[in-house]
Design an enzyme around this catalytic site. Structure first.
Site, PDB file in Angstrom:
ATOM      1  N   ASN A  26       0.800  -1.216   0.000  1.00 53.56           N
ATOM      2  CA  ASN A  26       0.000   0.000   0.000  1.00 53.56           C
ATOM      3  C   ASN A  26       0.839   1.276   0.000  1.00 53.56           C
ATOM      4  OD1 ASN A  26      -2.435   1.777   0.693  1.00 53.56           O
ATOM      5  ND2 ASN A  26      -1.111   2.049   2.489  1.00 53.56           N
TER       6      ASN A  26
ATOM      7  N   SER B 178      -4.449   2.810  -8.400  1.00 50.92           N
ATOM      8  CA  SER B 178      -5.277   4.015  -8.444  1.00 50.92           C
ATOM      9  C   SER B 178      -6.097   3.993  -9.720  1.00 50.92           C
ATOM     10  CB  SER B 178      -4.387   5.268  -8.417  1.00 50.92           C
ATOM     11  OG  SER B 178      -5.121   6.426  -8.746  1.00 50.92           O
TER      12      SER B 178
ATOM     13  N   TYR C  75       2.935  10.330 -11.153  1.00 51.47           N
ATOM     14  CA  TYR C  75       2.060   9.483 -10.333  1.00 51.47           C
ATOM     15  C   TYR C  75       1.303   8.497 -11.217  1.00 51.47           C
ATOM     16  CZ  TYR C  75      -1.764   8.245  -7.134  1.00 51.47           C
ATOM     17  OH  TYR C  75      -2.685   7.570  -6.364  1.00 51.47           O
TER      18      TYR C  75
ATOM     19  N   SER D 138       3.454   5.715 -12.465  1.00 55.30           N
ATOM     20  CA  SER D 138       3.739   4.717 -11.434  1.00 55.30           C
ATOM     21  C   SER D 138       2.558   3.779 -11.230  1.00 55.30           C
ATOM     22  CB  SER D 138       4.120   5.406 -10.120  1.00 55.30           C
ATOM     23  OG  SER D 138       2.996   5.962  -9.464  1.00 55.30           O
ATOM     24  N   LYS D 139       1.344   4.310 -11.329  1.00 55.27           N
ATOM     25  CA  LYS D 139       0.169   3.473 -11.102  1.00 55.27           C
ATOM     26  C   LYS D 139      -0.117   2.562 -12.295  1.00 55.27           C
ATOM     27  CE  LYS D 139      -0.547   4.882  -6.950  1.00 55.27           C
ATOM     28  NZ  LYS D 139      -0.410   3.974  -5.793  1.00 55.27           N
TER      29      LYS D 139
END
Length: 281
Positions: free
Chosen positions: A97, A148, A161, A164-165
């Site tokens: 997480n 996400s 971001y 990365s997701k």
């Protein structure tokens, strides 16, 4: 709802990263209620202790608390070894997480930001999962990664971001196939806007964050943002034996956001350029 029996994690050992706040903290508390024995890690020792106390109150079992920074390889190895040693070599569930967000599109994001985001969100997950695999094979355990909606859809103003997701979703599918013959399941959840401290840590002030939350009325089909406990419920399901035939899945927990077309919304309603406007990309 009354009369519904929830799934059990009794007897399972779970290691949860990023457990000191937000979705990780909510997941730890729920897992404690469901009977899991917990090893929790996070960077904030004060917050981690508070979560540990909450878990102990919920279950009567004191979790292992392992403070450290997963971007430091030595810390990751120490944390993982402490978790498995604390439960006599047993590990049934890994919840990856830990993660951060950074604002900015291609004109604002820097190589330093890219490295920090990818190291924190992806490299640490790779490392922790690799350490866990031999133990998960023994228990026929499973992994749940926290991705996400940004892993499923493209959004302006959060480039590194989102990269990365997307990587986490690909990692989930690849590792699920790698471990399928070992009966180890690997899945991920893809939350939409969730009420945590994540965006404020990335630089949004209170007013900006409130405006961001308000836009969820338009950007999510259900007309609101999520609470961390709602994401934790899906994580717990995927980690339980009730999800025994699910692997390689990316599950949106996003109030229907993945099904909407953001370009049809105005900027004020959270349309495609809303985040870009707020972050000066």
């Amino acid at each position: 709802m009354a009369g519904i029996t929830r799934y059990s994690l009794s007897g399972k050992v779970a290691l949860i990263t990023g457990a000191s706040s937000g979705i990780g903290a909510a997941t730890a508390t729920l897992f404690a209620q469901l009977g899991a024995r917990l090893a929790l890690t996070g960077r904030n020792e004060v917050n981690l202790k508070k979560v540990g106390e909450k878990c102990e109150k919920a279950s009567g079992k004191k979790p292992l608390l392992l403070v450290g920074d997963l971007t430091v390889d030595a810390d990751t190895k120490r944390i993982f070894q402490g978790a498995v040693d604390g439960y006599q070599g047993q590990l049934d569930i890994l919840i990856n997480n830990a993660g951060i967000i950074a604002l900015g599109g291609i004109q604002k994001a820097t190589l330093e930001q890219y490295d920090k985001i990818m190291n924190t969100n992806v490299r640490t997950m790779f490392h922790m999962t690799q350490l866990a695999v031999p133990y998960l094979i023994k228990t026929r355990g499973n992994v749940v990664n926290v991705s996400s909606i940004n892993g499923l859809r493209a959004f302006a103003g959060v480039l590194t971001y989102s990269l990365s997701k997307h990587a986490i979703d690909a990692f989930t599918q690849c590792v699920a196939l790698d471990l399928a013959d070992k009966k180890v399941r690997v899945n991920c959840v893809n939350p939409g806007v969730t009420h945590t401290e994540l965006h404020k840590r990335a630089g949004l002030n209170e007013k900006e964050y409130e405006a961001y939350l308000k836009r969820a009325r338009f950007t999510h089909a259900l007309g609101r943002y999520a609470e961390p406990e709602e994401v934790a419920d899906c994580i717990a399901f995927l980690a339980s034996d009730q999800a025994s035939f699910i692997t390689g899945a990316s599950i949106p927990v996003d109030g229907g956001r993945h099904a909407l077309c953001p370009s049809s919304l105005s900027r004020e309603e959270g349309g495609v350029s809303a985040m870009a406007q707020n972050t000066d990309v």
